[in-house]
Design an enzyme around this catalytic site. Structure first.
Site, PDB file in Angstrom:
ATOM      1  N   LYS A 124       9.638 -13.643  -8.885  1.00  0.00           N
ATOM      2  CA  LYS A 124       9.959 -12.215  -8.953  1.00  0.00           C
ATOM      3  C   LYS A 124       9.817 -11.783 -10.393  1.00  0.00           C
ATOM      4  O   LYS A 124       9.913 -12.605 -11.313  1.00  0.00           O
ATOM      5  CB  LYS A 124      11.398 -11.967  -8.480  1.00  0.00           C
ATOM      6  N   ASP A 164       7.461  -3.864  -5.567  1.00  0.00           N
ATOM      7  CA  ASP A 164       8.845  -3.849  -5.083  1.00  0.00           C
ATOM      8  C   ASP A 164       9.355  -2.455  -5.458  1.00  0.00           C
ATOM      9  O   ASP A 164       8.540  -1.543  -5.641  1.00  0.00           O
ATOM     10  CB  ASP A 164       9.662  -4.985  -5.745  1.00  0.00           C
TER      11      ASP A 164
HETATM   12  P1  NDP Z   1      10.749   1.987  -3.263  1.00  0.00           P
HETATM   13  O1  NDP Z   1      10.741   2.120  -4.731  1.00  0.00           O
HETATM   14  O2  NDP Z   1       9.586   2.467  -2.494  1.00  0.00           O
HETATM   15  O3  NDP Z   1      12.076   2.606  -2.669  1.00  0.00           O
HETATM   16  C1  NDP Z   1      13.335   2.108  -3.009  1.00  0.00           C
HETATM   17  C2  NDP Z   1      14.423   2.930  -2.382  1.00  0.00           C
HETATM   18  O4  NDP Z   1      15.719   2.410  -2.717  1.00  0.00           O
HETATM   19  C3  NDP Z   1      14.427   4.306  -2.891  1.00  0.00           C
HETATM   20  O5  NDP Z   1      14.998   5.174  -1.975  1.00  0.00           O
HETATM   21  C4  NDP Z   1      15.309   4.103  -4.135  1.00  0.00           C
HETATM   22  O6  NDP Z   1      15.780   5.234  -4.724  1.00  0.00           O
HETATM   23  C5  NDP Z   1      16.419   3.301  -3.588  1.00  0.00           C
HETATM   24  N1  NDP Z   1      17.075   2.554  -4.667  1.00  0.00           N
HETATM   25  C6  NDP Z   1      16.505   1.669  -5.505  1.00  0.00           C
HETATM   26  N2  NDP Z   1      17.404   1.151  -6.353  1.00  0.00           N
HETATM   27  C7  NDP Z   1      18.561   1.767  -6.070  1.00  0.00           C
HETATM   28  C8  NDP Z   1      19.868   1.680  -6.625  1.00  0.00           C
HETATM   29  N3  NDP Z   1      20.163   0.860  -7.655  1.00  0.00           N
HETATM   30  N4  NDP Z   1      20.830   2.437  -6.054  1.00  0.00           N
HETATM   31  C9  NDP Z   1      20.561   3.247  -5.011  1.00  0.00           C
HETATM   32  N5  NDP Z   1      19.326   3.373  -4.453  1.00  0.00           N
HETATM   33  C10 NDP Z   1      18.356   2.662  -4.983  1.00  0.00           C
HETATM   34  O7  NDP Z   1      11.001   0.444  -2.965  1.00  0.00           O
HETATM   35  P2  NDP Z   1      10.747  -0.373  -1.638  1.00  0.00           P
HETATM   36  O8  NDP Z   1      10.853   0.498  -0.448  1.00  0.00           O
HETATM   37  O9  NDP Z   1       9.533  -1.164  -1.891  1.00  0.00           O
HETATM   38  O10 NDP Z   1      11.982  -1.377  -1.669  1.00  0.00           O
HETATM   39  C11 NDP Z   1      13.214  -1.152  -0.937  1.00  0.00           C
HETATM   40  C12 NDP Z   1      13.918  -2.467  -0.701  1.00  0.00           C
HETATM   41  O11 NDP Z   1      13.074  -3.325   0.092  1.00  0.00           O
HETATM   42  C13 NDP Z   1      14.246  -3.295  -1.950  1.00  0.00           C
HETATM   43  O12 NDP Z   1      15.443  -4.025  -1.729  1.00  0.00           O
HETATM   44  C14 NDP Z   1      13.063  -4.252  -2.047  1.00  0.00           C
HETATM   45  O13 NDP Z   1      13.404  -5.403  -2.786  1.00  0.00           O
HETATM   46  C15 NDP Z   1      12.855  -4.556  -0.582  1.00  0.00           C
HETATM   47  N6  NDP Z   1      11.549  -5.076  -0.196  1.00  0.00           N
HETATM   48  C16 NDP Z   1      10.383  -4.461  -0.525  1.00  0.00           C
HETATM   49  C17 NDP Z   1       9.178  -4.963  -0.090  1.00  0.00           C
HETATM   50  C18 NDP Z   1       7.878  -4.294  -0.353  1.00  0.00           C
HETATM   51  O14 NDP Z   1       6.860  -4.850   0.036  1.00  0.00           O
HETATM   52  N7  NDP Z   1       7.845  -3.143  -0.977  1.00  0.00           N
HETATM   53  C19 NDP Z   1       9.109  -6.201   0.675  1.00  0.00           C
HETATM   54  C20 NDP Z   1      10.391  -6.748   1.018  1.00  0.00           C
HETATM   55  C21 NDP Z   1      11.548  -6.195   0.581  1.00  0.00           C
HETATM   56  P3  NDP Z   1      15.951   5.151  -6.360  1.00  0.00           P
HETATM   57  O15 NDP Z   1      14.772   4.393  -6.902  1.00  0.00           O
HETATM   58  O16 NDP Z   1      15.950   6.538  -6.732  1.00  0.00           O
HETATM   59  O17 NDP Z   1      17.248   4.492  -6.651  1.00  0.00           O
HETATM   60  O1  2IT Z   2      10.727  -8.629  -1.716  1.00  0.00           O
HETATM   61  C1  2IT Z   2       9.556  -8.825  -1.330  1.00  0.00           C
HETATM   62  O2  2IT Z   2       9.292  -9.664  -0.471  1.00  0.00           O
HETATM   63  C2  2IT Z   2       8.496  -8.003  -1.914  1.00  0.00           C
HETATM   64  N1  2IT Z   2       8.785  -7.124  -2.705  1.00  0.00           N
HETATM   65  C3  2IT Z   2       7.061  -8.263  -1.550  1.00  0.00           C
HETATM   66  C4  2IT Z   2       6.514  -9.406  -2.353  1.00  0.00           C
HETATM   67  C5  2IT Z   2       5.037  -9.645  -2.204  1.00  0.00           C
HETATM   68  O3  2IT Z   2       4.561 -10.547  -2.917  1.00  0.00           O
HETATM   69  O4  2IT Z   2       4.366  -8.993  -1.406  1.00  0.00           O
END
Ligand code: NDP
Ligand code: 2IT
Length: 444
Positions: A124, A164
């Site tokens: 990460k 992420d």
């Molecule tokens: P985005 O940046 O697209 O969206 C993140 C969302 O979470 C936004 O609504 C954001 O709002 C909110 N958020 C982030 N940090 C905080 C915080 N500290 N407090 C409150 N709200 C928060 O990210 P993703 O949709 O990609 O990621 C969402 C979750 O899914 C994370 O936990 C990520 O690790 C996980 N994930 C993502 C993957 C991917 O492929 N993208 C794969 C697997 C898991 P704001 O930024 O304004 O706080």
């Molecule tokens: O938390 C996760 O699994 C991700 N943000 C995706 C990682 C990736 O290598 O696609």
């Protein structure tokens, strides 16, 4: 294995790293029994070797804003374990990013990637850079400056970063452009690339789709499905968007999304153009969901989280520790039967205990959000072959992977009363593959 001793020692070395210690505790407690039944793990010190990352790169990232002012951010890449494949995992850009958060995410990624059935190790990275309010050129200059350091330790067979929180297609483009220049190669070194330059179809949707496919399998164990179900989602980013699309496709009704400013309750359902609007909200760089309420005449609840709304299925898709014990009790009181984590570790340990005590369906992110990284793995395969698969083929492979992860969780998590502890199942299944690879390969 003495869980408390290992955790105490770890805490002494890394005081105050609460998210990291939380993630390690959960895994140790889940695998304790199977670990003790296999003395070869103890004698090879598998756990001691697994809970510390292989290495951590810390760099400063200087960049110049549009007014000509210079800024300095910190950025990291944590390469955790590569026993079963190249290091793999996302990059997070958010002001809250620190070593504890990245170590928790990197540690979780080891088991998640192992569960995908594909050959990927865990890693990460990220930065405390805040993309909020930044222009495209500012984001570009930051990404280019970060890659000037990062490229030295990554490569298609070494370490393959992705997106992420705060890192989507735009950031991957800027990062890849700089990598390509420096490495003088067009390789599959980042995933989540644009479709025209090495990306995979379905990768943008994959995490959300995967979580909903996983939820479908869980609901199936109770002879039910998404048809007519009310679904609460948190977040409004990449994962929330994909999940909302798939829930609609399967006949469910999404009634909430949320941001740092509060949550939207749309009792008519978030579907069609309203889902497209989520992309506009994210792209606006403002990090708020309130404008949805004006646009579609829905309720906005300032400063609150969506877990007070009545729903059948809850999909936390925002961030870590966003669903606490009181929220868990609320969900159960309101009749929720299934909680599927789209984010990484969104439920606190106390909330998970509430779900387990109530014996309702609950799945941890490392199992249910693995569709994102799994499809990244499929992007790597396509890059290696210099081929692109059609969307239906990628989607079908993703669907099968989620079914396989579900089966692995059931296999290792089903208790004598028939209740499936998906946390235990995911941790054991993910751990065994990595631990056995480490045993086979000697002490390194
Ligand atoms: P985005 O940046 O697209 O969206 C993140 C969302 O979470 C936004 O609504 C954001 O709002 C909110 N958020 C982030 N940090 C905080 C915080 N500290 N407090 C409150 N709200 C928060 O990210 P993703 O949709 O990609 O990621 C969402 C979750 O899914 C994370 O936990 C990520 O690790 C996980 N994930 C993502 C993957 C991917 O492929 N993208 C794969 C697997 C898991 P704001 O930024 O304004 O706080
Ligand atoms: O938390 C996760 O699994 C991700 N943000 C995706 C990682 C990736 O290598 O696609």
């Amino acid at each position: 294995m003495n869980v408390e001793k290992i955790l105490n020692d770890l805490e002494k070395k890394h005081p105050g790293e609460v998210e990291y210690l939380q993630a390690v505790r959960e895994v140790l407690e889940s695998i304790e029994e199977i670990y003790n039944q296999n003395p070869q793990f103890e004698s090879a010190k598998i756990i001691e070797r697994l809970i510390e990352p292989d290495r951590i790169l810390t760099v400063k990232v200087p960049w110049v804003d549009d007014k000509g002012e210079t800024h300095v951010n910190l950025a990291y890449r944590i390469q955790f374990n590569n026993a079963i494949g190249p290091y793999k995992g996302g990059l997070r850009f958010h002001p809250s990013v620190n070593l504890s958060i990245l170590k928790f995410l990197g540690f979780e990624q080891i088991f998640k990637n192992s569960l995908t059935t594909l050959p990927m190790g865990g890693a990460k990275g990220g930065s405390d850079f805040d993309p909020k309010g930044k222009s495209n050129t500012e984001v570009m200059r930051f990404c280019q400056s970060f890659m000037l350091e990062l490229w030295k330790i990554i490569g298609p067979e070494t370490d393959v970063p992705a997106g992420d929180i705060g890192v989507g297609g735009r950031e991957i483009g800027f990062l890849y452009g700089m990598y390509r220049k420096l490495a003088r190669e067009n390789t599959g070194v980042l995933t989540g690339k644009g479709i025209g330059w090495g990306g995979s179809l379905v990768r943008p949707e994959a995490t959300g789709y995967g979580a909903v496919y996983f939820a479908q399998e869980m609901l199936k164990t109770k002879d039910t499905d998404f048809k007519g179900k009310t679904v609460s989602i948190s977040g409004f980013g990449n994962v929330a968007w994909g999940a909302a699309k798939k829930v609609n496709e399967l006949g469910g009704k999404v009634v909430t999304i949320s941001g740092p400013d509060g949550y939207i309750y749309d009792k008519e359902g978030i579907s069609g153009a309203k889902i497209d609007y989520m992309l506009e909200l994210r792209a606006s760089n403002n990090d708020i969901v309130k404008p949805y309420a004006y646009e579609f005449k829905a309720e906005f609840h300032e400063g609150k989280r969506p877990w007070e709304v009545k729903c059948d299925v809850a999909l936390p898709c925002a961030t870590q520790n966003e669903l606490n014990e009181a929220d868990a009790n609320n969900l159960i009181k309101n009749g929720c039967i299934c909680i599927v984590e789209g984010a990484n570790m969104p439920s606190t340990p106390e909330a998970i205990e509430v779900f387990h005590k109530a014996k309702i369906l609950f799945s941890p992110g490392k199992a249910s959000n693995a569709g994102g990284v799994a499809t990244s793995g499929l992007e790597m395969s396509q890059n290696s072959m210099k081929l692109n698969w059609p969307a239906a083929e990628v989607d079908q492979k993703l669907h099968q992977i989620m079914k396989d992860i579900h089966s692995a969780c059931v296999k290792h998590g089903k208790g004598s009363d028939g209740y499936v502890n998906y946390v235990k199942g995911a941790n054991i299944a993910g751990f065994l593959k990595v631990a056995n690879a480490m045993l086979d390969q000697g002490v390194l």
